[in-house]
Enzyme design. Structure first.
Site, PDB file in Angstrom:
ATOM      1  N   VAL A   1       4.055   0.744   2.280  1.00 58.41           N
ATOM      2  CA  VAL A   1       4.518  -0.372   2.909  1.00 58.41           C
ATOM      3  C   VAL A   1       4.841  -1.344   1.845  1.00 58.41           C
ATOM      4  O   VAL A   1       3.888  -1.650   1.046  1.00 58.41           O
ATOM      5  CB  VAL A   1       2.998  -0.503   3.622  1.00 58.41           C
ATOM      6  CG1 VAL A   1       3.349  -1.666   4.690  1.00 58.41           C
ATOM      7  CG2 VAL A   1       2.686   0.557   4.795  1.00 58.41           C
TER       8      VAL A   1
ATOM      9  N   GLY B   1       1.000  -1.254  -0.027  1.00 58.23           N
ATOM     10  CA  GLY B   1       0.048   0.148  -0.098  1.00 58.23           C
ATOM     11  C   GLY B   1       0.732   1.365   0.094  1.00 58.23           C
ATOM     12  O   GLY B   1       2.111   1.259   0.302  1.00 58.23           O
TER      13      GLY B   1
ATOM     14  N   ASP C   1      -3.989   9.889  14.968  1.00 58.68           N
ATOM     15  CA  ASP C   1      -4.369   9.768  13.678  1.00 58.68           C
ATOM     16  C   ASP C   1      -5.119   8.390  13.748  1.00 58.68           C
ATOM     17  O   ASP C   1      -4.884   7.581  12.935  1.00 58.68           O
ATOM     18  CB  ASP C   1      -3.548   9.668  12.644  1.00 58.68           C
ATOM     19  CG  ASP C   1      -3.808   9.665  11.048  1.00 58.68           C
ATOM     20  OD1 ASP C   1      -5.008  10.180  10.888  1.00 58.68           O
ATOM     21  OD2 ASP C   1      -3.121   9.380  10.162  1.00 58.68           O
TER      22      ASP C   1
ATOM     23  N   GLY D   1       0.698   5.535   1.010  1.00 60.40           N
ATOM     24  CA  GLY D   1      -0.323   6.722   1.810  1.00 60.40           C
ATOM     25  C   GLY D   1       0.491   7.979   1.709  1.00 60.40           C
ATOM     26  O   GLY D   1       1.678   8.070   1.080  1.00 60.40           O
TER      27      GLY D   1
END
Length: 761
Positions: free
Chosen positions: A26, A19, A141, A21
């Site tokens: 990652v 992934g 977060d 972001g």
């Protein structure tokens, strides 16, 4: 990440990307030394060269090591961290356990989740938060994408502490020139948006997640970062059940408390919230002793902003977000126009309302308009109103208008954020004099008198559209609208029975015969309803819990307190005692003399008991028995806690001898009201006005003044109840002002001339 460099630090072979972001990438990787699969997160936002980037990376590695020391089953394990050379420059990376499963963001995309599953996941997040908060580490977060459900069903919190560690504004040198900000706007607490994150900011974010899991959508919908920030700062969150009717009332209360604008109104800790979530599922767990850490220092002066979905935003976004706090937002064309006359030198802003009835004055920031909006309402009578004039619920402002003696009644609904008129309905009758309207589970209930002025009629309207749902007669409108809040049922009496009615449909849920020769009467008391004959029933089911022939409370009033119920009863040495009974059996826990004068046995002759209770402290404002001064008792034991030794103004009980506020009590004295701390009776503040009206967190101090011969007005000052700090001052061209209604940082009042004011404090 550069695919031509597949090994980090000569140890971690990158297998495939998982992934990407705002902070980086990652990867699934293989630890070639230990021969195990791992996850590697490359923090690409800290790549690059130069002294500032080197400093940020050093700080990141330092704080990431603190986070890596956390060992908890619901926090993803950090195995290693270091730096690697990539095509972007030197980049920090973390090596974590490789999880199999899916993120909660994937779960919520499929729709709402069952309450039991939400409670289990929420509890696990709280356990993780409690561990980190004990170490002085904030997450900042919390969102579905950072909550991972493993194949085993156990939830893991990701990126714990990394958000703060990666924030370039979190150091003593502040590094604000980088413009790097952390957080996701759709889940960000108001104080975090203002640059003041704390432990309960994580709980607010978790409240947004729970809301989303229960309903399938976020509490606020906005097109951009500024829209989300504005909503979190100013807009009250709707109840989950208003969007998903199947959500039960306890979840509405829990999520509503988490989404309070003021952090002090939320749960005091992650452990307290976890206990409440376990209570919802019927699972109890012993809370271990808190582990002691040397906390990392949270910079209370740091600035933060947010931008969904990325955690990074530019300096321009920060500047724009900072201005949102001072903006009242666009107004609908139906809202009365207003203009700000800025007097920068004096630090005062005057707001003249076109066509309105008052001139408002703000003390404090001259750049901020204090009046969010105002609306003119015809046929208002706040002087002869015994019930509420304004009720705030689910982001809407509901107002009751009409004259008691003219036998007119009307309901108005406005959007609380903008003042836009939503709907209006007229009722061809006079309002009941007591609790005449309320809002419950997305339904507005209104009670009017019948033609004979003895019976009455209840009308139910959809709170969103104003559409009439049902109506039915009631035998005694003098009892007012009684809503059992834990179950959300409307309680009324018919003949010798007490019945519970679904407010959405008007259908009877249960009924119990109390064998009364008259119209049945009852008292709402927490989970219970106390009926004629000393019968206690469970409000949700109507099932009888206990009966005590010695229990004959006065004035149809009761107040839950811990495991007990406070009631006014016939006294032993004075006419009225205050008695605390066990809620589950009705046995007396303690009693104290309360009133030395003979009452008239009507509810209007007694002060509401909730105004005598703050936390677990019960305040007895009047002399009775051996008591000569206002005295506070420990509400759980009945033992004396403290005595107010200064002079005070003794008033009739029905004139509100005291009122409770957050953490204290407001008591009238000869020189004006004084606010006392509930814990020890210490004086918080003192005012020189005679009239005081309160909400939980605000006090509205007012007095009538006169200029020339015929002109009179009401001067008002709003203060915070904790310190008595003046938040707003103004004048109304009217001699009467309704009881204030508050939600977040908004206070709404209705003046005697018929103008509804929404004031940002």
């Amino acid at each position: 990440m550069d695919d031509r460099d597949p090994i980090l630090a000569d140890r971690y072979r990158l297998v495939r990307p998982l992934g990407r972001g705002g902070m980086g990438e990652v990867w699934e990787a293989q630890d070639v030394s230990l021969r195990r699969p791992v996850a590697v997160k490359v923090i690409s936002v800290l790549a690059g060269g130069g002294s500032r980037a080197d400093e940020a990376r050093a700080r990141f590695l330092r704080e990431a090591r603190i986070t890596a020391a956390l060992q908890h089953p619901h926090i993803v394990t950090v195995h290693d961290l270091g730096e690697a050379a990539t095509g972007q420059g030197t980049t920090p990376f973390l090596v974590m356990e490789l999880l199999r499963g899916e993120g909660l963001d994937a779960v919520v995309r499929r729709g709402p989740v069952g309450e039991e599953e939400v409670a289990q996941w929420g509890t696990q997040v709280c356990d993780a938060l409690g561990e980190a908060h004990g170490a002085g580490i904030l997450h900042r977060d919390i969102k579905p994408a950072n909550l991972f459900v493993a194949a085993s069903g156990s939830l893991k919190v990701l990126d714990f502490g990394i958000a703060r560690a990666a924030d370039a504004s979190a150091t003593g040198d502040r590094l604000t020139q980088t413009g790097f900000m952390v957080g996701t706007a759709a889940y960000m607490a108001p104080e975090q948006a203002r640059g003041r994150p704390e432990q309960r900011s994580d709980l607010y974010s978790l409240g947004c997640v729970l809301f989303e899991l229960l309903t399938g959508r976020l509490p606020f919908d906005a097109p951009d970062t500024l829209g989300y920030v504005t909503a979190h700062l100013h807009d009250p969150a709707p109840a989950p059940s208003s969007l998903a009717p199947g959500v039960s009332a306890p979840w509405d209360r829990l999520v509503g408390r988490l989404l309070a604008k003021d952090p002090r109104e939320r749960y005091e800790s992650a452990a307290a919230l976890a206990e409440e979530l376990r209570r919802l599922t019927g699972v109890r767990q012993a809370v271990p002793a808190a582990r002691r850490y040397t906390p990392t220092v949270v910079d209370r002066e740091e600035h933060a902003a947010s931008s969904p979905p990325s955690v990074a935003s530019g300096a321009d976004d920060l500047a724009a977000a900072a201005t949102v706090q001072a903006s009242a937002g666009p107004l609908d064309g139906t809202v009365m126009s207003r203009r700000s006359l800025l007097m920068r030198g004096a630090g005062v802003a005057a707001v003249a309302v076109a066509g309105g009835a008052a001139a408002m004055y703000l003390t404090g920031d001259p750049k901020r308009d204090p009046v969010a909006w105002s609306q003119k309402i015809a046929d208002v009578d706040v002087i002869n109103s015994d019930g509420p004039d304004v009720v705030l619920a689910d982001g809407r402002c509901h107002v009751a208008a009409g004259h008691y003696y003219k036998k007119t009644a009307a309901l108005h609904a406005f959007d609380l954020a903008t003042g836009k008129r939503l709907w209006r309905v007229s009722l061809d009758a006079a309002w009941a004099r007591t609790a005449r309207f309320t809002v419950v589970n997305g339904t507005v209930l209104a009670l009017v008198q019948g033609n004979d002025e003895e019976g009455g009629r209840v009308y139910a309207f959809d709170a969103v559209t104003g559409e009439r749902r049902w109506q039915r007669p009631v035998s005694d409108s003098g009892m007012g609208l009684a809503v059992h809040r834990p179950s959300g049922l409307l309680i009324t009496g018919e003949g010798g029975s007490v019945i519970g009615i679904d407010p959405r449909t008007g259908e009877q849920r249960w009924g119990i015969d109390v064998s009364s020769p008259y119209d049945a009467t009852w008292i709402l008391a927490g989970d219970l309803i106390l009926c004629d004959g000393g019968i206690a029933i469970l409000g949700k089911t109507g099932k009888e819990l206990w009966t005590r022939s010695d229990f004959v409370p006065h004035a149809d009033l009761a107040q839950p307190l811990g495991e007990g119920l406070l009631c006014y009863e016939t006294g032993r040495t004075v006419p009225v005692d205050l008695v605390c009974r066990k809620a589950d059996t009705g046995e007396v826990m303690w009693r104290s003399p309360f009133q030395k004068t003979e009452p008239d046995f009507s509810s209007a002759a007694y002060q509401p008991l909730d105004e005598l209770v703050s936390g677990t402290t019960v305040f007895l404002p009047l002399p009775a028995g051996s008591r000569r001064k206002p005295t506070a008792l420990n509400g759980l034991t009945g033992e004396r806690a403290w005595t107010y030794g200064s002079s005070y103004q003794e008033v009739a009980l029905k004139e509100r001898a005291t009122t409770s506020v957050a953490g204290g009590f407001v008591l009238p004295t000869g020189s004006g009201p004084v606010c006392l701390a509930a814990a020890d009776g210490a004086e918080r503040w003192h005012a020189d006005t005679q009239r005081v009206q309160t909400t939980r967190t605000y006090a509205l101090l007012s007095g009538t003044e006169q200029a020339r011969v015929f002109q009179r007005w009401t001067s008002v000052r709003i203060v915070g109840v904790e310190r008595g700090r003046t938040l707003w001052t103004g004048q109304f061209d009217s001699t009467a002002v309704s009881e204030p209604a508050a939600s977040g940082d908004s206070i709404v009042v209705l003046d005697g001339s018929g103008t509804l004011w929404a004031i940002r404090v």
